[in-house]
Structure formats: C-alpha cells, structure tokens
Write an enzyme that holds these catalytic residues in place. Structure first.
Site, PDB file in Angstrom:
ATOM      1  N   GLY A 132       0.796  -1.422   0.167  1.00 44.66           N
ATOM      2  CA  GLY A 132       0.053   0.045   0.089  1.00 44.66           C
ATOM      3  C   GLY A 132       0.913   1.396  -0.141  1.00 44.66           C
ATOM      4  CD  GLU A 251       7.190  -2.171  -6.722  1.00 47.92           C
ATOM      5  OE1 GLU A 251       6.100  -1.903  -7.427  1.00 47.92           O
ATOM      6  OE2 GLU A 251       7.239  -1.785  -5.577  1.00 47.92           O
ATOM      7  CG  ASN A 376       9.080   4.027 -17.463  1.00 48.16           C
ATOM      8  OD1 ASN A 376       8.905   3.367 -16.457  1.00 48.16           O
ATOM      9  ND2 ASN A 376       9.572   3.256 -18.695  1.00 48.16           N
TER      10      ASN A 376
END
Length: 390
Positions: A132, A251, A376
């Site tokens: 979250g 990640e 990005n």
C-alpha cells in the site's frame, strides 16, 4: 520453450543446477496441472496451489535463511528461478509480492517475532501480501502520501486510501506507508513509517479497480480508523522512507521488469523456427534485435542483483532497469505485431491461436508496464538526481 532461454544462462555450475531444477519442475507441473503460459503472469495469474507446490519443491523463499524456513541461497539463485518462471509464463502472482519485497524487507527491518511468524509462511507459498504505497494524487510521488497514522494506546490508528494495490483482494496483509509526523516543507520525505495491516482488520475496505477487459488485479483500499498494534509496525517509526526506498530496489530491478512479454517472444521464435519457407533478412534481423535488447537489459538487472547480494541499495540502478525494461516490454508488443504481419505477408503463415491469445493479452497489459512501480518519467528524475544532474 525454456530451451530457447538458454542464451540467458549463467555459467556458474551451482546456478546451472538451479536452472535445471526449476525447468524440470515446471515441465512436470505443467504436464500434470495443465496451466498455460501467460504474458504478465506475475500480475495476472493467481494460483495458490502452484505457489504451494513451488514451496514444497524448495524453489520458493530462496533468499530466506534456513532458520526462518527458507533455503539460505543467494540473490542470483532466486534470480535464475524467477526468470525461468517468467519465461514459462507460470502462474506465480499469489506469492510474488511476498517473496519479492516483503521477505527481504522483513529480513532487513523486521522484528525477530515478525520474521519467525511470517517468513516460513512465505517460503511455503502460503502467505500473500500487497503493498500500500500509491494514493490518489500520490502515485509515483510517494512524498505526497496523506494516509495518516496516529498514536494510541498499544498501537496506531490508520486513516487514508491506497490505490492500484495489486492482489489486495486475495492478500493476508497490506504493507502500508503512512505519515506518522507532520509534514516538514523542507524535508518532505521525513516522518513516514510502515505498518503491516491485516486485510480482515476492522475498518479495512477493499474495492476492485477493473481493467477495461474486466480483469481484476488492482484495488482501492480504504482505511477507516484501523487499529494496528505495535507488533505490526514494520521497522522503526519515522524510518519509512528509507525502508521504502530499499524495498523499491527489489520491486524495480527484477527480471519481471523486462520479461513480462517473454512468453510471447519465445512462442513466436519457436513458431518461426518450424516454418519451411525461408524468412527474409529483415525478419531475422528483427528477431535478433529483440534478443539483443533482452540480453542487454538482463546484464543491467543482474548487476543490481549482485549489488543487492552485497548488501547495497542500488536505487538509481534499479530505477534505470525499470525505465528501460518496461519501455522494452511496451515496444516488444508492437514489434511482435509488425513481425507477425510481415511473416504472414511473406509466407502466408498466420500465427497460431496460442500466439494470438498471448498477443491479445500483451496488448491489454501494454499500457501498465511503464506505470506500475513508479512511472518512467518520475524514475528518470530519480536517475538524473543520482547522477548529480538535478
């Protein structure tokens, strides 16, 4: 199909053995249970039974120490397993976030009780987590997060809303980034903390955010006076930004940031290799260009894996992998589509139904690639600051 992926192999014998094990497992598991390769499988293919079988085979929780139920291996061992899972398009979504992000975050910042309680479940493939971070108005700019945690007796009261929370509707918990101190205009990144919020806690409301196709991977999570005990504080109060930055390296830098479309690419290459009509130089060059880009991106990604293995936090390098990798994923969908059109025009061969399905799914997910994990455009700012350009 996995044989085509050998060009990405590492030469260390131990790593080759790991690659052999995961390939054998995947071949046997697919034969027995009949799952089909999928594009973007780490987001779109949720199969708890597969995660359990992977854990039982000793191919999950690879970087978790043995005393916490894991395998005690290095990051590169996990990397090998990860890219093989992605190459096969295996249904890995159930355990993905927990194994990729939560496990290393717990190992670095978690309490001994938290590690002993949660890490064995992750290694067994029986624990599902969501992250979250993003909010309305605070997507890639996490310093703008408004979810608030207020001190109370024995814990914290959380109020706020999180969006794009992948897999929250299945997860056992959501790791929530919340503000625990007033905003300092001179230091917006200070005053954050992380909390492990059970999805069945009172005041947690999870609503689906569906794709236009009807697929349901993302969610909005509303927290209304949710009581989180002190035992569920992750790390130190006020250290949330540092923890999140370290977490995002895992990640953003993994092979899923450039291999989400690899089942499509490998299927097309295998299909092209079976044709009787010689292909033009332009088509073979296009295939070679795709392969060269994958190899270059993999070199960047494995460099980050080695840095993580050494205990570093390569946030800038991870951001670069995510930027270049997800742009390649988007471009690869268009390149494959044009390639298939050229092949049909030259040889009269139409793609197989399996390839057509993979291409359709890739198009549906194409817009997501450069958004999740930080847009990005924002990540380019991160890289620029890391180079001293901003």
């Amino acid at each position: 199909m996995s044989g085509s992926f050998a060009l990405l192999g590492l030469h260390d014998q131990n790593l080759k053995a790991v690659r052999g094990r995961i390939r054998e497992f995947l071949a046997a598991d697919r034969e027995e249970f009949g799952w089909r390769p999928a594009v973007d499988s780490w987001l779109s293919r949720w199969d708890p039974d597969f995660s359990v079988r992977l854990g039982e085979a000793g191919l999950l929780g690879l970087t978790i120490p043995e005393n916490y139920g894991g395998r005690g291996c290095e990051h590169l061992h996990r990397y090998i397993v990860t890219e093989e899972l992605l190459a096969q398009g295996a249904p890995v979504a159930a355990h993905w976030v927990a194994d990729r992000q939560v496990a290393p975050t717990l190992l670095r910042f978690g309490s001994e009780e938290q590690k002993a309680r949660i890490l064995p479940q992750i290694a067994d493939g029986r624990f599902y987590s969501a992250i979250g971070m993003s909010e309305h108005g605070a997507g890639s700019d996490l310093a703008a997060v408004k979810t608030k945690a207020t001190r109370t007796e024995g814990g914290w009261i959380l109020n706020g809303t999180k969006v794009w929370t992948s897999g929250a509707h299945h997860a056992h918990m959501v790791v929530v980034l919340a503000r625990t101190a007033p905003v300092d205009p001179e230091a917006r990144h200070k005053g954050f903390s992380q909390f492990m919020v059970s999805t069945d806690a009172a005041g947690v409301d999870i609503s689906p955010i569906q794709l236009m196709s009807g697929e349901h991977h993302f969610n909005e999570v509303v927290l209304t006076n949710v009581l989180v005990p002190d035992s569920e504080v992750l790390g130190e109060i006020g250290n949330g930004w540092h923890q999140v930055t370290a977490e995002l390296s895992y990640e953003r830098s993994g092979p899923e940031r450039f291999l989400s479309t690899i089942p499509l690419l490998l299927a097309v290459i295998e299909w092209l290799s079976t044709g009787d009509v010689p292909l033009s130089r332009s088509i073979t060059a296009a295939v070679g260009d795709l392969g060269a880009q994958v190899i270059a991106l993999r070199q960047l990604s494995t460099a980050v894996a080695r840095a993580l293995e050494a205990g570093n936090s390569p946030a800038n390098q991870a951001a670069l992998v995510k930027d270049l990798g997800t742009k390649f994923e988007q471009d690869s969908v268009d390149l494959v589509s044009r390639l298939l059109d050229d092949v049909e025009a030259e040889t009269g061969r139409a793609p197989t139904p399996e390839i057509a399905e993979l291409l359709r799914d890739a198009r549906l997910h194409q817009a997501l690639f450069t958004l999740r994990g930080g847009t990005n455009e924002v990540l380019r700012g991160v890289v620029a600051r890391g180079l001293g350009l901003r």
